[in-house]
Write a protein that holds these residues in place. Structure first.
Motif, PDB file in Angstrom:
ATOM      1  N   LYS B 519      45.546  35.682  42.591  1.00 38.29           N
ATOM      2  CA  LYS B 519      45.668  36.933  43.343  1.00 38.29           C
ATOM      3  C   LYS B 519      44.473  37.825  43.034  1.00 38.29           C
ATOM      4  CE  LYS B 519      48.846  38.591  39.863  1.00 38.29           C
ATOM      5  NZ  LYS B 519      49.365  37.273  39.535  1.00 38.29           N
ATOM      6  N   ASN B 520      44.373  38.930  43.739  1.00 38.99           N
ATOM      7  CA  ASN B 520      43.299  39.894  43.546  1.00 38.99           C
ATOM      8  C   ASN B 520      41.912  39.275  43.665  1.00 38.99           C
ATOM      9  OD1 ASN B 520      41.960  42.240  43.090  1.00 38.99           O
ATOM     10  ND2 ASN B 520      42.492  42.423  40.922  1.00 38.99           N
ATOM     11  N   TRP B 521      41.641  38.729  44.843  1.00 38.68           N
ATOM     12  CA  TRP B 521      40.324  38.174  45.127  1.00 38.68           C
ATOM     13  C   TRP B 521      39.270  39.255  45.119  1.00 38.68           C
ATOM     14  CZ3 TRP B 521      39.766  33.013  45.397  1.00 38.68           C
ATOM     15  CH2 TRP B 521      40.958  32.276  45.481  1.00 38.68           C
ATOM     16  N   PHE B 522      39.686  40.408  45.586  1.00 41.65           N
ATOM     17  CA  PHE B 522      38.796  41.554  45.636  1.00 41.65           C
ATOM     18  C   PHE B 522      38.260  41.859  44.238  1.00 41.65           C
ATOM     19  CE2 PHE B 522      38.308  46.204  45.513  1.00 41.65           C
ATOM     20  CZ  PHE B 522      37.427  46.378  46.572  1.00 41.65           C
TER      21      PHE B 522
END
Lengths: 406, 551
Positions: B519-522
């Motif tokens: 998760k949290n590619w950003f």
């Protein structure tokens, strides 16, 4: 103590005003791009986004002051009735926003999340704001722990909802009518109904409108009066109007709605939907197209990264889910065991917490294991928050149960 | 074929040419061009990291592309069952069915909450009409304890076990053997990928930057793997184990002696057996206190009659022969139960100023004077009472709810004192042989038995408080809490940590960079840019290729 409570009320009012100002700033961070500003659109958006964040942060600090002052003033955590709980939920929503915005600083998130808090505080103010000491059933420190933690989780779900809605407003194709465009309009209509409810409540309260109904309770033979502050379209089951003059109610509340003051709440509910319909109709006439289409055209200017919005929605729910589990199920079980002698008893409110939990569990599995991303995931995020609000609002309207003191 | 959005089965069985993968790869394994033979169902070569599908899209990294038992061709009935319960889709369907059933159960009150003494077959049709009738007939009035609902929850439990084993084992193996891919295809098909020109010492500089950010480094075959937050991957399994334990913990109450759920009403001053236990409880005093104006933080909000506290001061006895021996004494309040060795007494019912007994004047009609007064309890009438002046009154019969049958005989309709009646016998000076008479609530005995010398006149009521106590034993409770703690621990592990992996490989003058997270590619993208900046290498955010997941 009275002065503490007065200061608390003032702090909440300031917080409310700042949230409104924050929303406006976020609005300008998108709209103002078209205007000629120094440094071009990107700088403009960032500058207004940062101002918005700062204003909302200060607003949240004022609401924190409200929570503390109200706690000291009333002698218990401000989570014991609908006014206190709903304003605490707004507090949680803003907190979740402040955290998620640190992870993903996009201004549009503020434009969709902060209004949720504004509406929740307005909704809270519809209920009695008086501070009263706790009835025996609530005299436990688990009241503070269970309710606050559950509300924090629900606050994160609200951010997931806001991001999901944002995603849908941009991603649902508006060039032709479809089931999805109809659903988007339905969501907007539901939001407008809530706004209509709040506006009507304050308008009629300011006008001092009052209609009194009386009925004889069949079991005890005692007289029970119900006071409506909104126009009475639907009277309580088996009741007669006492107030002379005015409009006669057109319908009667069905007998199976047995919650406290079910008649009045049902009347309010129906009026809100009617008010929402009127508001929607007016806006639609003004826009001369689907509201979703108009909003989408307007959002084009924001130049959103949809993958990012999709992830924000998921991330907010992923942050909220463990907290919700802890607060609404685990702490709830511990308190229930201490208060009622069983950790779980399928009381309607408990069951709806379980339903909410199952729903978000399904959401997470569909997303992580089956690969539902994008629109599907966004629809679920919106529906999930509808379930949360159902538990908080509708359950108290229709159902009887152990939680029916709010 | 797009890998990222298709179902498990499609990924398993179909290639872009439409030839079932299992056939092409054979049942014994999938051979990679690098020479390694992978177990059937493997999506990414265990040795070199080469993608084993014929696609060019985003690589499916779920379970590290490792083979699962449920992906083998089912041969036996166990295989079929395993496959059924190992499917997340089946699990989601079961969750959705449980969800809908739970909603149905809240449409009308469940039997336990109906707040009526009517039996359910009458209550539901009478209160809710046809809907109530249907609801009752379908058994929805007791939905959460119905066999099918409990079976559904147990099936979800089985699914939890099977899904977890099916995925956790290969995942463990794949993560334990740290993947050091050499195949450029692996890099190219990660969601975050960059190929940058890099100086000779680029890898060394990155190594130092990774170390500063507390990444764990593994190196081999010319590939560098930097890894962080692996604990996150175990979260779902810890959580699922917790849920299984939670179901088992709730089942502990099936063990005899582990669970007791009962109720007892005790009058002020009365001692009663605690049902289901060898104990007796005496209600010494039941108190109800109300808030005063001074208790209100805002005096304007004050209304009288708001209860501050319900409290029963009680003594617990154990029977020893014919004697009651005190074992504990204390107070039970709402939210603060009384506890003695695992037995809990909860303050859960209150009746204030209820009719407990009658006060009667014993009237001598010959002397036209009162002999004395007697108290008769309507719940536990005495055998003999001393009326004073040498007179004794014996209670021969007591009918709490008096009726007369066809033969003219008296009987009691119920144990509730709706129409209490006594047959009393008085003995004393002048009536040595005794005189019997009726006392019927609301009836003057002179109208039915005028010739008697003694009559009983109502002189007053004996009003008392009654406290309702829930009696509970739940020895499985600590296990429920422990399992819940594991559930929550797993959730926090899974959602508050993120597993981040970055692979670096030098191919000629080019540095291949690929990154993966759950998760949290950003955030990972930002981290990557930050790492390169710290290493003094240029990496523009725009140079990172991000493969689209949505749209």
């Amino acid at each position: 103590m009275t002065s503490m409570l007065q200061m608390a009320s003032a702090a909440l009012l300031v917080a409310f005003a700042l949230y409104v100002v924050g929303t406006v700033l976020y609005f300008f961070s998108i709209t103002g791009r078209m205007m000629r500003g120094a440094g071009g659109p990107v700088v403009h958006a960032r500058r207004f986004g940062e101002r918005g964040y700062l204003v909302v942060l200060v607003g949240w600090l004022f609401q924190l002051a409200f929570v503390v002052l109200r706690w000291i003033g009333s002698g218990h955590a401000p989570t014991s009735n609908m006014f206190e709980f709903m304003s605490f939920l707004a507090f949680s929503v803003v907190l979740a926003f402040l955290v998620v915005y640190r992870l993903y600083p996009i201004a549009l998130l503020g434009l969709f999340t902060v209004p949720v808090a504004v509406v929740l505080i307005a909704y809270a103010s519809v209920f009695s704001t008086q501070a009263t000491p706790l009835i025996p059933a609530l005299q436990s420190y688990w009241l503070y722990i269970h309710v606050t933690v559950a509300a924090l989780g629900e606050g994160a779900f609200a951010v997931g909802f806001a991001a999901g809605l944002m995603y849908l407003l941009v991603a649902v194709r508006q060039d032709r009518r479809s089931l999805e465009t109809a659903l988007v309009e339905t969501v907007l209509w539901a939001i407008l109904s809530l706004v209509a409810f709040i506006v009507m409540t304050f308008a009629f309260r300011a006008a001092g409108h009052e209609v009194v109904f009386e009925r004889v309770v069949p079991d005890t033979g005692m007289k029970e009066t119900t006071v409506y502050t909104l126009p009475a379209l639907i009277k309580p089951h088996g009741a007669e109007k006492v107030t002379p003059g005015g409009l006669e109610p057109l319908f009667e509340t069905p007998a199976w709605m047995r919650g406290v003051n079910a008649g009045r709440k049902f009347n309010t509910f129906v009026l809100s939907l009617l008010g929402g319909t009127v508001l929607y109709g007016l806006l639609r006439l003004a826009a001369r197209e689907r509201l979703g289409k108009r909003i989408q055209a307007w959002l084009q200017g924001a130049d959103l990264d949809l993958d990012l919005v999709d992830e924000i929605s998921y991330r907010a729910i992923a942050i909220g889910f463990p907290i919700f589990t802890l607060g609404a199920l685990v702490f709830a079980m511990i308190w229930a065991a201490e208060a009622w002698g069983r950790p779980w008893g399928w009381d309607p409110k408990e069951t709806w917490a379980f339903i909410t939990w199952l729903f978000y569990a399904a959401y997470l599995h569909l997303r992580l294991s089956v690969g539902w991303h994008g629109k599907k995931s966004a629809w679920l995020a919106v529906l999930g928050f509808v379930i949360v609000m159902t538990n908080l609002v509708v359950i108290n309207l229709v159902l009887v149960g152990l939680h029916s003191y709010a | 074929m797009k890998l990222n959005v298709t179902s498990d089965r499609m990924q398993l069985n179909v290639t872009s040419e439409g030839i079932p993968l299992t056939e092409r790869r054979g049942l014994d394994g999938v051979k990679c061009p690098c020479g390694h033979v992978n177990p059937p169902g493997t999506l990414i070569c265990e040795a070199c990291g080469r993608p084993l599908d014929d696609d060019d899209g985003l690589l499916n990294m779920r379970y590290e592309g490792a083979a699962r038992r449920s992906q083998q061709k089912p041969r036996t009935i166990v295989d079929h069952l395993w496959r059924f319960f190992a499917s997340v889709k089946v699990a989601v369907w079961m969750i959705v069915i449980a969800l809908i059933a739970s909603i149905i159960g809240t449409i009308l009150p469940q039997e336990q909450f109906k707040q009526s003494s009517l039996p359910p077959e009458i209550f539901y049709p009478q209160t809710y009409g046809l809907i109530g009738e249907i609801y009752y007939r379908l058994g929805f009035h007791n939905l959460y304890y119905s066999w099918w609902f409990i079976a559904l929850l147990l099936m979800i439990g089985i699914s939890l076990v099977v899904c977890s084993i099916d995925r956790a084992v290969p995942l463990y193996k794949a993560l334990k053997k740290k993947r050091l891919p050499t195949d450029p295809g692996f890099f190219r098909r990660q969601r975050l990928f960059a190929a940058v020109e890099a100086p000779e010492d680029a890898v060394d500089r990155l190594r130092a930057a990774f170390a500063r950010r507390r990444f764990q480094l593994t190196e081999g075959k010319g590939t560098l793997l930097a890894e962080k937050g692996r604990i996150s991957r175990w979260g779902p399994y810890v959580n699922h184990v917790g849920l299984i334990l939670l179901i088992l913990a709730f089942m502990l109450r099936l063990i005899p002696g582990f669970y007791l759920d009962d109720y007892v009403w005790v009058w002020d001053g009365e001692t009663r057996a605690v049902p289901g236990t060898p104990y007796y409880v005496k209600n010494e005093r039941f108190d109800v206190t109300f808030y005063t104006e001074a208790d209100f933080p805002d005096p304007k909000a004050f209304r009288p009659g708001i209860v501050k506290e319900y409290a029963t001061h009680l003594v617990l006895y154990r029977k020893d022969g014919d004697r009651l021996v005190e074992v504990a004494r204390g107070t039970t309040r709402v939210n603060h139960p009384f506890e003695y060795e695992g037995l809990y007494l909860y303050q859960s019912g209150e009746q204030v100023g209820e009719l407990y007994g009658l006060v009667l004047d014993v009237w001598d009609k010959q002397k036209n004077a009162s002999v004395g007064q007697i108290h008769l309890s309507l719940y536990d009438p005495p055998e003999v009472v001393d009326a004073g002046g040498g007179y004794r009154v014996r209670v021969l019969e007591y009918y709490p709810d008096l009726r007369i049958n066809e033969k003219g005989e008296p009987y009691s309709e119920s144990p509730r004192p709706n129409r209490p009646a006594f047959i009393l016998e008085i003995t004393g000076p002048g009536v040595e042989a005794g005189e019997k008479n009726w006392v019927i609530a609301g009836v003057d005995s002179d109208t039915i038995l005028p010739d008697k010398r003694f009559k009983y006149k109502l002189a007053g009521f004996d009003l008392r408080n009654r406290s309702g106590l829930s009696v509970r034993i739940d020895r499985g409770l600590p296990a429920v809490y422990a399992a819940s703690a594991i559930v929550v621990l797993g959730l926090f592990m899974g959602f508050y940590f993120q597993h981040r992996r970055i692979w670096i490989r030098r191919e000629g003058g080019t540095l291949l960079v690929a990154a993966h997270t759950n998760k949290n590619w950003f955030g990972l993208k930002k981290e990557l840019v930050g790492l390169f900046r710290e290493a003094g290498l240029p990496l523009d955010e725009a140079a990172i290729e991000q493969r689209r997941k949505t749209r």
